[in-house]
Design a protein around this motif. Structure first.
Motif, PDB file in Angstrom:
ATOM      1  N   ASP A 111       0.825  -1.219   0.000  1.00 37.37           N
ATOM      2  CA  ASP A 111       0.000   0.000   0.000  1.00 37.37           C
ATOM      3  C   ASP A 111       0.860   1.270   0.000  1.00 37.37           C
ATOM      4  OD1 ASP A 111      -2.713   1.058   0.164  1.00 37.37           O
ATOM      5  OD2 ASP A 111      -2.131   1.789   2.169  1.00 37.37           O
ATOM      6  N   TRP A 112       2.164   1.113   0.040  1.00 38.81           N
ATOM      7  CA  TRP A 112       3.067   2.240   0.223  1.00 38.81           C
ATOM      8  C   TRP A 112       3.922   2.486  -1.016  1.00 38.81           C
ATOM      9  CZ3 TRP A 112       3.892   4.153   5.590  1.00 38.81           C
ATOM     10  CH2 TRP A 112       3.025   3.535   6.505  1.00 38.81           C
ATOM     11  N   TYR A 149      13.218  13.643  20.124  1.00 43.04           N
ATOM     12  CA  TYR A 149      13.436  13.131  18.773  1.00 43.04           C
ATOM     13  C   TYR A 149      12.072  13.049  18.112  1.00 43.04           C
ATOM     14  CZ  TYR A 149      13.684   9.327  15.303  1.00 43.04           C
ATOM     15  OH  TYR A 149      13.548   8.558  14.177  1.00 43.04           O
ATOM     16  N   THR A 175       9.871  13.102  14.139  1.00 42.82           N
ATOM     17  CA  THR A 175       9.993  12.851  12.697  1.00 42.82           C
ATOM     18  C   THR A 175       8.720  13.292  11.986  1.00 42.82           C
ATOM     19  OG1 THR A 175       8.935  10.699  12.752  1.00 42.82           O
ATOM     20  CG2 THR A 175      11.286  10.733  13.209  1.00 42.82           C
ATOM     21  N   GLN A 185      -1.341   2.375   4.593  1.00 42.34           N
ATOM     22  CA  GLN A 185      -0.873   3.690   5.019  1.00 42.34           C
ATOM     23  C   GLN A 185      -2.074   4.521   5.467  1.00 42.34           C
ATOM     24  OE1 GLN A 185       1.646   5.582   2.110  1.00 42.34           O
ATOM     25  NE2 GLN A 185       2.306   7.169   3.536  1.00 42.34           N
ATOM     26  N   ARG A 197      -2.199   8.715   4.813  1.00 42.10           N
ATOM     27  CA  ARG A 197      -2.655   9.381   3.591  1.00 42.10           C
ATOM     28  C   ARG A 197      -4.160   9.279   3.405  1.00 42.10           C
ATOM     29  NH1 ARG A 197      -3.354   5.421  -0.519  1.00 42.10           N
ATOM     30  NH2 ARG A 197      -1.902   3.662  -0.392  1.00 42.10           N
ATOM     31  N   TYR A 236      -4.781   8.790  10.439  1.00 35.76           N
ATOM     32  CA  TYR A 236      -3.666   8.606  11.361  1.00 35.76           C
ATOM     33  C   TYR A 236      -2.900   9.911  11.461  1.00 35.76           C
ATOM     34  CZ  TYR A 236      -0.690   5.225  13.762  1.00 35.76           C
ATOM     35  OH  TYR A 236      -0.024   4.497  14.705  1.00 35.76           O
ATOM     36  N   ARG A 237      -2.427  10.202  12.661  1.00 36.96           N
ATOM     37  CA  ARG A 237      -1.549  11.352  12.843  1.00 36.96           C
ATOM     38  C   ARG A 237      -0.336  11.225  11.922  1.00 36.96           C
ATOM     39  NH1 ARG A 237       2.130   8.866  16.919  1.00 36.96           N
ATOM     40  NH2 ARG A 237       1.094   6.876  16.995  1.00 36.96           N
ATOM     41  N   THR A 238       0.185  12.347  11.504  1.00 33.14           N
ATOM     42  CA  THR A 238       1.235  12.317  10.484  1.00 33.14           C
ATOM     43  C   THR A 238       2.630  12.500  11.061  1.00 33.14           C
ATOM     44  OG1 THR A 238       0.832  14.650  10.162  1.00 33.14           O
ATOM     45  CG2 THR A 238      -0.240  13.126   8.637  1.00 33.14           C
ATOM     46  N   MET A 239       2.719  12.859  12.316  1.00 28.67           N
ATOM     47  CA  MET A 239       4.053  13.105  12.852  1.00 28.67           C
ATOM     48  C   MET A 239       4.402  12.097  13.942  1.00 28.67           C
ATOM     49  SD  MET A 239       5.766  16.683  13.901  1.00 28.67           S
ATOM     50  CE  MET A 239       5.111  16.794  15.540  1.00 28.67           C
ATOM     51  N   GLY A 240       5.507  11.376  13.738  1.00 26.19           N
ATOM     52  CA  GLY A 240       5.931  10.380  14.721  1.00 26.19           C
ATOM     53  C   GLY A 240       6.857  10.980  15.745  1.00 26.19           C
ATOM     54  N   GLY A 241       7.266  10.196  16.681  1.00 27.21           N
ATOM     55  CA  GLY A 241       8.225  10.655  17.663  1.00 27.21           C
ATOM     56  C   GLY A 241       7.798  10.190  19.033  1.00 27.21           C
ATOM     57  N   ASN A 242       7.363  11.086  19.862  1.00 30.91           N
ATOM     58  CA  ASN A 242       6.977  10.694  21.213  1.00 30.91           C
ATOM     59  C   ASN A 242       5.711   9.849  21.227  1.00 30.91           C
ATOM     60  OD1 ASN A 242       8.627  11.327  23.474  1.00 30.91           O
ATOM     61  ND2 ASN A 242       8.524  13.465  22.799  1.00 30.91           N
ATOM     62  N   VAL A 243       5.465   9.291  22.370  1.00 35.30           N
ATOM     63  CA  VAL A 243       4.349   8.356  22.550  1.00 35.30           C
ATOM     64  C   VAL A 243       3.029   9.108  22.620  1.00 35.30           C
ATOM     65  CG1 VAL A 243       3.665   6.335  23.876  1.00 35.30           C
ATOM     66  CG2 VAL A 243       5.962   7.292  24.174  1.00 35.30           C
ATOM     67  N   GLU A 244       2.143   8.874  21.713  1.00 38.07           N
ATOM     68  CA  GLU A 244       0.824   9.515  21.739  1.00 38.07           C
ATOM     69  C   GLU A 244      -0.208   8.534  21.215  1.00 38.07           C
ATOM     70  OE1 GLU A 244       1.300  12.735  19.081  1.00 38.07           O
ATOM     71  OE2 GLU A 244       2.243  14.058  20.548  1.00 38.07           O
ATOM     72  N   SER A 245      -0.217   7.339  21.775  1.00 38.02           N
ATOM     73  CA  SER A 245      -1.150   6.349  21.234  1.00 38.02           C
ATOM     74  C   SER A 245      -2.563   6.743  21.584  1.00 38.02           C
ATOM     75  CB  SER A 245      -0.846   4.959  21.786  1.00 38.02           C
ATOM     76  OG  SER A 245      -1.535   4.728  22.973  1.00 38.02           O
ATOM     77  N   LEU A 264      -5.726  -0.316  14.239  1.00 32.72           N
ATOM     78  CA  LEU A 264      -4.638  -1.273  14.034  1.00 32.72           C
ATOM     79  C   LEU A 264      -5.059  -2.687  14.434  1.00 32.72           C
ATOM     80  CD1 LEU A 264      -1.591   0.869  15.213  1.00 32.72           C
ATOM     81  CD2 LEU A 264      -2.234   0.268  12.866  1.00 32.72           C
TER      82      LEU A 264
END
Lengths: 441, 441, 441
Positions: free
Chosen positions: B68-69, B132, B134, C374, C377, C381-390, C398
């Motif tokens: 899908d990517w 950190y 991304t 994905q 797109r 889903y949130r688009t910015m990763g990094g810290n824990v925000e489940s 999921l």
């Protein structure tokens, strides 16, 4: 419990109490005999058992191949002692047959204490007790003695005598068969190879004898086979000679250590969920007394052989304190004071309860499976509703009716309902009499 | 444990201890590199790994469809900073590559603090640490800085520079294959996309490298495949390019966070009772140290992809403290002081124990299934009975013989007997040498 | 919980609160009527229910054979009293219809206190309360009275009147059907045979009525069948007359004791792991309130008949305090003060939550099963990763994606993920809208 079930239970207890004394008397009679895995000690023991039940005695010649093993030479002993240089007997077989390393080769020799010491076994932790030791499959000689005796030995020369023979002969075992309605068998096995040791295993011999006597008087569904065999080699010999017959064994118990004051203990069969495992668990759970159940392990008594993968029989071991878990185990302290009639009686009563479950555990089919049948008009149910007055007997009937769809046995029903098996069985009998239940074909 | 098993265990520990320092040195070497999911940081990292193992490096072009990517553009960064109106660098990529929002688009602009603030990320709860962050799949730019730095920023104008490129290029990953006797594979996967963060996941890279080095020296049953991939998109790319090969994977582990001082933690595969799940559980249970096992969840590292329903591979994740459960996670505090050689060594030792279970876990068939074989005459058993002297090695032999009916693997036997796998495996080897056991065909 | 799910939950609570008062008003209206298993009391009750739902009323003639039973005579009562020798009414049916043993044969006779006593029932433990007693299947007459009343009776002569009839007639029951998309049915059953007792079972009648009213307004997958029947004989009659239709019942609940202040209690169906059992367990587990779940037993309400082995329907019983476990049970103290609108509302809300699970519990198939799709797109889903925000919603997506391989239903996924069903269901709907999920054909 229904009146019927209570009455049956009461009778079982009375039977067992009488039997408690009788079992103890038999133990007392067998106690002095020096048994081993072969020899006259076993023969004499089985002859005394014949005073109670018509035991068939079998003799298997030395050298007979039995699976991976060979029937060993026959061992017989007449006398044994150690004399000090002044001619005093410091260790004397006539005082206790445990003094001789069981299966010792003959010896007649003068030797120094240093040389002798390599053949002496004692228990420093229990200085008054004589250990029980054996050497079946490696030829050795030796003496067992109390640590106190050992400590008292002075340097010097000793005259050592073991007047024994290890020669071609036979392995002897006994067998007793109680026929039932069907050829499927329940096996009861005890070992007869230990010398003057009461709990392990004169108690097992005595319980087997009196269980057999009691079953002989009953109308039974299963056939029951009792075997009185030397440990390990006896079980292997019996299985080798009865290999195809072993296929008839549906359930089995190895009997040992049933006379001490400990709680009942059940070691499950290798299968773990066999009917015998569940029947014993049910009986112990409803006994109202503490008990312990452990998983199978390939160490212990002759369940090791019955549960070997080529047989995988549904055989567990029902004891009081298990082997190795009481300090007197395999010592001279496993004597006539360690076992008591009341514990023997309680053990027998437990065995008889297990037999009842096995005998009565059947599958039934509710003949009126759609909705409840009207129990009231058949006299099986109170006629006035209102306040809560649930009775165990009525509840047992409802459970039996609800679950008797041919997929649940009475034991399944007892387990699921948490009712005692006797109540469930009595309910099934009442319902069968009224035509509401039929045994599964 | 048998002497043999103990010796093997001792050797494993020694190996691991040496490797602890080596793994730490590799981490130290890789630490300064600015990695991302694509770009030269990954390439440089994999080149340094090639100093240890003959890694195959693969380049997958931007735009390649992978399920899908789509393989994204390649990101490379040369410099980045924020200068105040007096020209002082108040945030400088050269101080820490975490300062740049990973995958930032290029920017070169003067702006007010107010405008800049929308691009700044800090951790008020840990004012000294740089977070950190991304933004791979939405084009953004930004800076991460300590909350202390952020608080010190004065109103005014700032010159912002991110000298980065986001262009057609490649996604880079590494692969290393250790052939075994059979083509069935064990997958070891680690992610290589994080910049200067030690536990997550330079520790995983280092452990994978030294595990591979060690396995390369051994005669193996399974083949082992190590993949060094960027998280998520790397796993998806690898699976897309190796879709049919994935069918060879029998067991797998995702390696991460293996250098901190926490206890070992295993997250099960989606299957939950796969052999890898049971092997790891057994090793942890017998490690004598505290540990934790949790069920699979579809969140975490690349087990998410390996355990997606279209693959459902038996892949779990074996770590020390899991992601997100230590405060330093995804911050500049995940540095060279958070990981220590002794923990890396302990983790590697645990991985090697798991490998031993997988390698040695087979099905055997008792060649003498009816009753026990006579172990004594084969020198496998003490010859004198009597008091209790059960030894683990003998017990292990009895368990292996009893359960080796082709339905129980050695791991099944270890679980049921509660004996350590090494003892069970050693017993099986001794019995196989004596001819009593044959591997199941 | 997602905003959507929260909103739905909030609306359910509001509905239920309104309904709490309405249910209580219906109970108040039905309270004075003297019901029994047959007769005009049941008819009048069902007519009042018809003010709310278009109940179909069925009349089954006396003597109709229904499995092992026969529809009994119809019982109607006009008056009953006991007068002392001075003509004072010491017990008066007009004061409480519990005073008459339900289903009493008519009597008009003068007798001594001694003779009368054999027909009197009281509760010494609760001297102010009148017990509720019945004698349906054995012809008897009797009076129930408070122990205080009984103790006050003086020796002497009493005039006893029970102006009742026990004649050929009908058994009356009501049925209401709410059609859904599929013919598979959910059965909701309550008993309507108890006289002035509120919790057992006017509360069950009221809840059934208002649950039916609510479902009538919805677009439903399942069809819902509500039956208002006399206990035992009514269920047997209904099953006998609808034997083949019973095969359409997929899930069912027996409603009773839903108005008291106790915690919710669920008694499982005979099957024990049916979807209804798991749906109720899930709802109770996520209710945030204490609750109790017990295994099936063949004693209680009409689940006894629905779960008889010839039907074995997936029918449990969802109550507050179960029968017999509150002191007021089957006494005059089960009155309008024992039940309260808030508890009725809470019970209805629980039933509606169970309905939601049944309605929405389907199997889906992930259309993108190899690796995760994905979500970013697609705006999921949130688009910015990094810290824990489940977030629960993302996690639910999921989980749904990971387990939707056609083997896991949404309820399975809720159970395995430990997420509330509403969150899982909302995630499935979002994924279905985006084309990532399809219902299993």
């Amino acid at each position: 419990m229904t009146a019927l079930a209570k009455d049956a239970a009461r009778k079982r207890v009375a039977h067992a109490d009488d039997a408690g004394d009788s079992m103890y008397q038999l133990i007392r009679q067998l106690y002095p005999i020096c048994r081993s895995i072969t020899g006259d000690g076993v023969r004499e023991t089985l002859r005394l058992v014949q005073d109670h039940i018509a035991l068939q005695i079998n003799e298997v010649p030395t050298g007979t191949a039995v699976f991976d093993w060979t029937v060993p030479k026959e061992w017989n002993i007449r006398d044994a002692c150690i004399k000090d240089s002044e001619g005093h007997k410091v260790v004397d077989f006539k005082q206790s047959n445990l003094h001789v390393l069981n299966y010792s080769t003959p010896v007649r020799k003068r030797m120094s204490l240093a040389e002798l010491r390599e053949h002496l076994y004692s228990l420093p932790g229990h200085p008054e007790w004589i250990p029980y030791k054996t050497s079946y499959y490696q030829e050795r000689w030796g003496f067992c003695l109390s640590h106190k005796q050992l400590s008292a030995l002075k340097d010097g020369w000793y005259d050592v005598l073991i007047d024994a023979s290890l020669e071609e002969g036979h392995l002897t075992y006994g067998e007793y068969y109680v026929p039932g309605k069907i050829p499927d068998e329940v096996l009861v096995s005890c070992h007869v190879c230990h010398p003057s040791l009461c709990n392990d295993n004169l108690s097992g011999i005595a319980l087997s004898v009196f269980l057999a006597k009691e079953l002989k008087t009953r109308r039974l569904r299963y056939s029951y086979r009792f075997i009185f065999i030397p440990g390990t080699i006896g079980a292997i010999t019996w299985l080798a000679l009865n290999e195809s017959a072993a296929g008839r064994i549906r359930h089995g118990l190895v009997v040992a250590n049933v006379g001490d004051s400990g709680i009942m203990h059940y070691k499950k069969s290798r299968r773990g969920t066999a009917e015998i495992d569940r029947a014993v668990a049910h009986v112990l759970e409803h006994s109202g007394k503490p008990y312990e159940i452990t998983d199978f392990s390939p160490y212990g008594y002759d369940e090791r052989q019955f549960c070997s993968p080529g047989f995988d029989l549904a055989v567990g071991s029902l004891t009081r304190t298990p082997w190795g878990r009481y300090p007197e185990y395999h010592t001279s302290a496993d004597d006539l004071s360690l076992v008591q009639p009341q514990y023997l009686a309680d053990s027998l009563s437990t065995y008889l309860s297990v037999v009842s479950v096995l005998e009565e555990n059947k599958y039934y089919v509710n003949q009126n499976p759609k909705c409840e049948p009207q129990l009231g008009r058949r006299g099986l149910y109170r006629t006035m509703g209102g306040n809560v007055e649930s009775k165990e007997a009525e509840l047992a009937m409802l459970w039996v009716l609800n679950l008797s769809d041919a997929r649940y046995s009475l034991l399944d029903i007892a387990e699921r309902s948490k009712l005692p098996f006797a109540a469930v069985s009595a309910a099934a009998q009442a319902l069968e009499r009224s035509g509401l239940l039929e045994p599964k074909m």
